[in-house]
Design a protein around this motif. Sequence first.
Motif, PDB file in Angstrom:
ATOM      1  N   ILE A 161       0.862  -1.186   0.000  1.00 16.74           N
ATOM      2  CA  ILE A 161       0.000   0.000   0.000  1.00 16.74           C
ATOM      3  C   ILE A 161       0.896   1.232   0.000  1.00 16.74           C
ATOM      4  O   ILE A 161       1.861   1.301   0.769  1.00 16.74           O
ATOM      5  CB  ILE A 161      -0.925   0.005   1.241  1.00 16.74           C
ATOM      6  CG1 ILE A 161      -1.961  -1.115   1.117  1.00 16.74           C
ATOM      7  CG2 ILE A 161      -1.590   1.361   1.410  1.00 16.74           C
ATOM      8  CD1 ILE A 161      -2.867  -1.245   2.332  1.00 16.74           C
ATOM      9  N   GLU A 162       0.567   2.199  -0.864  1.00 15.69           N
ATOM     10  CA  GLU A 162       1.355   3.417  -1.004  1.00 15.69           C
ATOM     11  C   GLU A 162       0.442   4.626  -0.909  1.00 15.69           C
ATOM     12  O   GLU A 162      -0.607   4.654  -1.535  1.00 15.69           O
ATOM     13  CB  GLU A 162       2.046   3.406  -2.380  1.00 15.69           C
ATOM     14  CG  GLU A 162       2.799   4.685  -2.704  1.00 15.69           C
ATOM     15  CD  GLU A 162       3.218   4.784  -4.173  1.00 15.69           C
ATOM     16  OE1 GLU A 162       2.474   4.319  -5.062  1.00 15.69           O
ATOM     17  OE2 GLU A 162       4.311   5.321  -4.423  1.00 15.69           O
ATOM     18  N   SER A 163       0.893   5.638  -0.150  1.00 15.74           N
ATOM     19  CA  SER A 163       0.140   6.889  -0.106  1.00 15.74           C
ATOM     20  C   SER A 163       1.102   8.012   0.185  1.00 15.74           C
ATOM     21  O   SER A 163       1.871   7.920   1.146  1.00 15.74           O
ATOM     22  CB  SER A 163      -0.934   6.816   0.984  1.00 15.74           C
ATOM     23  OG  SER A 163      -1.622   8.038   1.032  1.00 15.74           O
ATOM     24  N   GLY A 164       1.149   9.104  -0.623  1.00 16.26           N
ATOM     25  CA  GLY A 164       0.393   9.314  -1.825  1.00 16.26           C
ATOM     26  C   GLY A 164       1.136   8.817  -3.066  1.00 16.26           C
ATOM     27  O   GLY A 164       2.339   8.664  -3.087  1.00 16.26           O
ATOM     28  N   THR A 165       0.322   8.701  -4.095  1.00 10.77           N
ATOM     29  CA  THR A 165       0.819   8.265  -5.391  1.00 10.77           C
ATOM     30  C   THR A 165       1.781   9.292  -5.979  1.00 10.77           C
ATOM     31  O   THR A 165       2.800   8.927  -6.580  1.00 10.77           O
ATOM     32  CB  THR A 165      -0.364   8.072  -6.356  1.00 10.77           C
ATOM     33  OG1 THR A 165      -1.372   7.316  -5.705  1.00 10.77           O
ATOM     34  CG2 THR A 165       0.076   7.402  -7.635  1.00 10.77           C
ATOM     35  N   GLY A 166       1.425  10.575  -5.814  1.00 14.30           N
ATOM     36  CA  GLY A 166       2.281  11.658  -6.306  1.00 14.30           C
ATOM     37  C   GLY A 166       2.487  11.558  -7.799  1.00 14.30           C
ATOM     38  O   GLY A 166       1.536  11.381  -8.560  1.00 14.30           O
ATOM     39  N   SER A 167       3.725  11.618  -8.219  1.00 14.29           N
ATOM     40  CA  SER A 167       4.032  11.551  -9.656  1.00 14.29           C
ATOM     41  C   SER A 167       4.260  10.118 -10.125  1.00 14.29           C
ATOM     42  O   SER A 167       4.618   9.886 -11.275  1.00 14.29           O
ATOM     43  CB  SER A 167       5.268  12.382  -9.956  1.00 14.29           C
ATOM     44  OG  SER A 167       5.092  13.703  -9.501  1.00 14.29           O
ATOM     45  N   GLY A 168       4.104   9.157  -9.226  1.00 13.69           N
ATOM     46  CA  GLY A 168       4.230   7.756  -9.622  1.00 13.69           C
ATOM     47  C   GLY A 168       5.660   7.268  -9.751  1.00 13.69           C
ATOM     48  O   GLY A 168       5.894   6.172 -10.262  1.00 13.69           O
TER      49      GLY A 168
END
Lengths: 319, 319, 438, 438
Positions: B116-123
């Motif tokens: 799980i990742e947060s935030g995605t941002g620029s990926g």
Amino acid sequence: MSFLKPKTHIEQGDIVILYLSVNSMHAIEAVPTIVNKKGETIQHIFQTNYGSLKVESIIGVEYGSRVELSKGWANVLQPTPELWTQTLPHRTQIIYTPDISMILHQLEVRPGAVVIESGTGSGSLSHYFLRALKPTGHLHTFDFHEARADQARDEFKRHGLAAFVTVYHRDVCNLGFSSELDGAADAVFLDLPAPDLAVPHAFKALKLSGGRFCSFSPCIEQSQRCIQELTKLGFNEICSMEVLQQESVIKTRSLPVVDLEFLKSPKTNETTAQTTPSAEESKTPKELKKYLTSSNPQTLPGHTGFLTFATLPPNIPKA
Amino acid sequence: MSFLKPKTHIEQGDIVILYLSVNSMHAIEAVPTIVNKKGETIQHIFQTNYGSLKVESIIGVEYGSRVELSKGWANVLQPTPELWTQTLPHRTQIIYTPDISMILHQLEVRPGAVVIESGTGSGSLSHYFLRALKPTGHLHTFDFHEARADQARDEFKRHGLAAFVTVYHRDVCNLGFSSELDGAADAVFLDLPAPDLAVPHAFKALKLSGGRFCSFSPCIEQSQRCIQELTKLGFNEICSMEVLQQESVIKTRSLPVVDLEFLKSPKTNETTAQTTPSAEESKTPKELKKYLTSSNPQTLPGHTGFLTFATLPPNIPKA
Amino acid sequence: MSTDGTTPNIQLGDYIVIQRQKYTKLQKFGSLDTTSTLGKETLELKSLLDQPYGSTFKMCVKETKTGKRGAQRQHTLELCSDTELRSTREVLGISSSGADNRDICDNGEAQALKSSDIEQLREACNESSKIIEKLVENSKTFHTRTEYSQEKYLLKKEKKYFEYVQIRQPTIRLMVDIFYRQDAEKIMGIRVDTLSQIISYSGVCGFGSYLLYESGTNGLLPAAMMNSIGAGTEGTLVHMHPGNVPQKQALLALKLPLEQQKRCVSVNLYSVLREFYQGNVAPSIDQTEVEAEETLPETPNEEQPEAVEPSTKKPKLDEAPLSGNNKGLLRWQIENKRASALMHGKFDSLVVAAKEHPSSILQALLPLVRPSRPVVVFSTCKELLQETYMELKTSGKVTALHVTSNWLRTYQILPNRTHPEVNMSGNSGYLLTGFTLK
Amino acid sequence: MSTDGTTPNIQLGDYIVIQRQKYTKLQKFGSLDTTSTLGKETLELKSLLDQPYGSTFKMCVKETKTGKRGAQRQHTLELCSDTELRSTREVLGISSSGADNRDICDNGEAQALKSSDIEQLREACNESSKIIEKLVENSKTFHTRTEYSQEKYLLKKEKKYFEYVQIRQPTIRLMVDIFYRQDAEKIMGIRVDTLSQIISYSGVCGFGSYLLYESGTNGLLPAAMMNSIGAGTEGTLVHMHPGNVPQKQALLALKLPLEQQKRCVSVNLYSVLREFYQGNVAPSIDQTEVEAEETLPETPNEEQPEAVEPSTKKPKLDEAPLSGNNKGLLRWQIENKRASALMHGKFDSLVVAAKEHPSSILQALLPLVRPSRPVVVFSTCKELLQETYMELKTSGKVTALHVTSNWLRTYQILPNRTHPEVNMSGNSGYLLTGFTLK
């Protein structure tokens, strides 16, 4: 008396650095006799990893000379604050040359400067302040631990520095730096667990024409509180930094260079049968090439403390 | 589709890295035409410092080839997360390879992992997670900014990674990670201004058999609060670190070596009268010696962020 | 820092440090007509005369010229009280800020004012706080930004429109910052931490006789050493350089008392070594020719050409015990003789900061140093120090050898936003240190 | 990490990680009689069997032998519940602490208990908290120390008397910590940050065919790469080494499924290159001799000799498409043929971690890598990478070349006591990275 100025020969009473190797040096007092635990006066013999030294024998010797030990030899060097810092008896944690150099630079200490230091600790930094400000300046150094203050006072006297320093036993956080020092200092240095409590006293002690301030703190929270207090009192040019010195380990290394080209074509001497991978290896042409290399030591100083500097601008009203 | 697995030739729709020099590379989409601002379909021409590239011409070319530009040439490379991170369109501040590598290592991400990742941002980081966990794992990535979540979802699809990732537009600090993910994750990564608010959600989302946690914070106060929360919830192996990569600038330098020995004896040719110090210098034997040297660049990354890692031990009851 | 606690006044001929927020500049206040340029602002300095150092002045627009690179403004300076300086943030009383930036779309249309509006505003208003107030009023996104983002915006604008300068007395601390920031190569890349350590490791102080070879630092190294030798002390410095005339800007900027200036003897390395080994060599050209040559510094310093003049024009006294027949000798010859006398007396420390390979320089200069004395060698090239380290180690003439470099990490310490600065300087250079043996 | 969220149980033959506070150790649980030594404590491992990984066990003293270096205690292990683990500080309920240490005189007489008393106490009490309680009770200075100083004292004592161990499943993360702490040289000084970057820069993942040459890391590098290749994927690894048999400890400790193990082909560098270039070379000695030789690892690993056995004893299946007549071939010859087939198919990445100069190794292996693929070279010696960098740059065969190293700074983050750790590791080693060109 060997801290006052450069000198050529060891005199009785000098502190002398006995340099054995990079990792082994000792500060010894050049006196022919010492008093032992039983109160008896005995000959001063100093023990090292390379055998013993009859200390009397080095009196009159030129600094930088080689002296014989019973199982080797050493060099005798005149102490500098740098060498002293590496050999002094630790009464507290001390600050080392990289941080100290930055402190002296940022506090703009030069001959004639009046500097306030708290706490005195083991006197490591004090010796640097004294070198930088003598013969025309003065150091006022404070420690809340009475024995430490006494030891430091005695040490400065034996080092020939007494004329340039006053040692106080005093809790500066609660009591300040004594009113005679109000408006007297060019620079104030704090190494205290709660530097923020002493900032108002530093403010009072600095000259009306302004001055420089430094606080050394191992933990960031101390710096944060200190900076809040500095800001409140009108200090500016506030900045915090770390100085981390890294040594380069220089040595000549012999490194293997392998040849793999020969594997592309069949062996010329096929009488030796190919057997196992390991047999292969032993026949591999491998030469050693020498390189002058530089690398970091396995462990580096990762943190000493945060240095916070600030300027008290001129003509700030102090009441 | 060029992010799924190693491939040999550029296909239409691939993202391709156009490599011009260490400081100049671009990610371009291998499509023959694009739609301009006026809505017209036009030929896809990409402009570089070395002239233009007709993008259609690179379709079918082998990755690693040299392609001609109107005023020079470039190499076409298959994108990797490392190259993508250096060329992607920044929608936010991004995390770079040195920190990311440590994050993947510490979170023990490997094929099959649920992350799980947060935030995605620029990926940027998402692409690394995806490389590490595909083809058998899954990434759940959250962003509170709707446009960013949409852009990321679209990007993953175009990169051939849609099967391994779910993108959510959601404020996880307030709403958590959605209940379907309770007890589903092997690892949780947070890059949020208030990570402490999301720690209880991370706690819920991690598997009962335990898992790993990471928070990336630029400021120390965020890490401090995050660690308080982690400690409260029973995480252990809590540790914080910084990874700072430094590049070595390698070049051959010609350095002057002066000869001063000749000054000890009178000049052999005394017809030229000695005049000024400068005249001296011009006559000084000075040779240049070549050295293969390595040095730091003038400016280094001084700080990216604090990485805080922790373990949720197995079988902690989750209320 | 003055010893009696009073602040000296700004004089004609002084080097001054002009500070506008964090930007600092070293400037010679040569005459009442001197102006100084800070980006697009030109300042007339005449009103500084006789004002105390540390004073703050307000920049008052006198005229605006439209040049190729936009408006260039000429300002007079007006002494102002410290209370006039308040934080712009305080003035504007900004309070409402968003919690995060989730609702901000970056479409480049956040500011309603056009750049021509702003330019007009700038000519009309004399106070940066007013300009910034207008900018904030006309920003569509300012109040939805986070406090952090607001602060960043304000700082950026403040920097651009800030209208005060402070005039400070040059010190080593201020100068190394200026030089390193403007062009680190002109001071051989000697960073503040490295400079501070050169001073420590060399042991330079009010007692003793010191030897420095440097291949060009705008005078920073001799200035730092003379600063540590101090006024009214007995310390002396022989400053060797490879050029025609020594670079002395930083030394002149310190405005040392004459007696202290005299204790710094600057000589050409080759020339003084010849003097030392071969004694009196008769001069053979006339003085005019020398002076003409001497006005060309070794490393031309185009930014501040004033730096060189005083050292070539000002007569220098000779105090060294010479044979008496100094008349008719050129100044550089007199200096060579003074230095040579000090060399015969040997030194208490040696500092070498060379662009050249330090090895042959050390070979020539180490015999001039007494035993048990510090040696400090600076180089930007570690490979050269590695070789030198091995040579010295093998020779056995220098002990306690170390090669070191530093990381200097500066911190932003602000409530809830504490972290090391995002960029750091990568190169401290390298120091080789040790102690001479008998 | 298990995919289904259940925790596997400890089995005979497993490598296990034994953790006591911050100390961790890799141990093979070879038989029910296996014991493991942690300083002065010897643990009998038999009660671990079939217990879930992650469990905590209490060390129960079974007997005490007085040896030369003090008492050596033998313990059985007893599974215990997590709630038994409480902070010693909490248990003791210490509250009164001095404000600073101004009144503490360090005269070495602060502890009233003699060391013989403490030894007795230790045998009598089974709980560290009780021992520490006694020590605190009998300390004359404990209550006048600052809270910070008290904490330090308690941590020190807790470390000494702590009676719990946790058994964990080996992972790459845990193993690199153990190996680096125990003897960094055995893994060529590859630090955690560097290992993590080797994995990133090499691009190793569940797809593709990877080539590794390493001159000895206890199996850490092939293990880390196989870990990233994953179970149930199509990725393959050819692992070249210079020795007789590959070092495989870390790889075995991961306990990978057989199908995954088979996708790692370990071969001798010289032998496989000869196979690749010259094809079938007939074996000429009998199997017995080979096996005898094979039990000698290249770098003898005295601490954990078990590491080698399985790789030499366990038969290994061959899946590579070979000509069919594999019967009669020695295992290493079969592996050579499998590797050779993969080499002919070319690789998607090359990792070299060599004690030797990497240059000639790269010359031999780079032609086996497809264009546009990552190359990662590790060395502890920057000078070697500098030369290699220049060679590759000149050759034009590899682009985007970088030589990098890292600082790894760990932090103590505690209320009011936050700072970077006082010591840091000085050497990350160096990485040379780039991409192959056509």
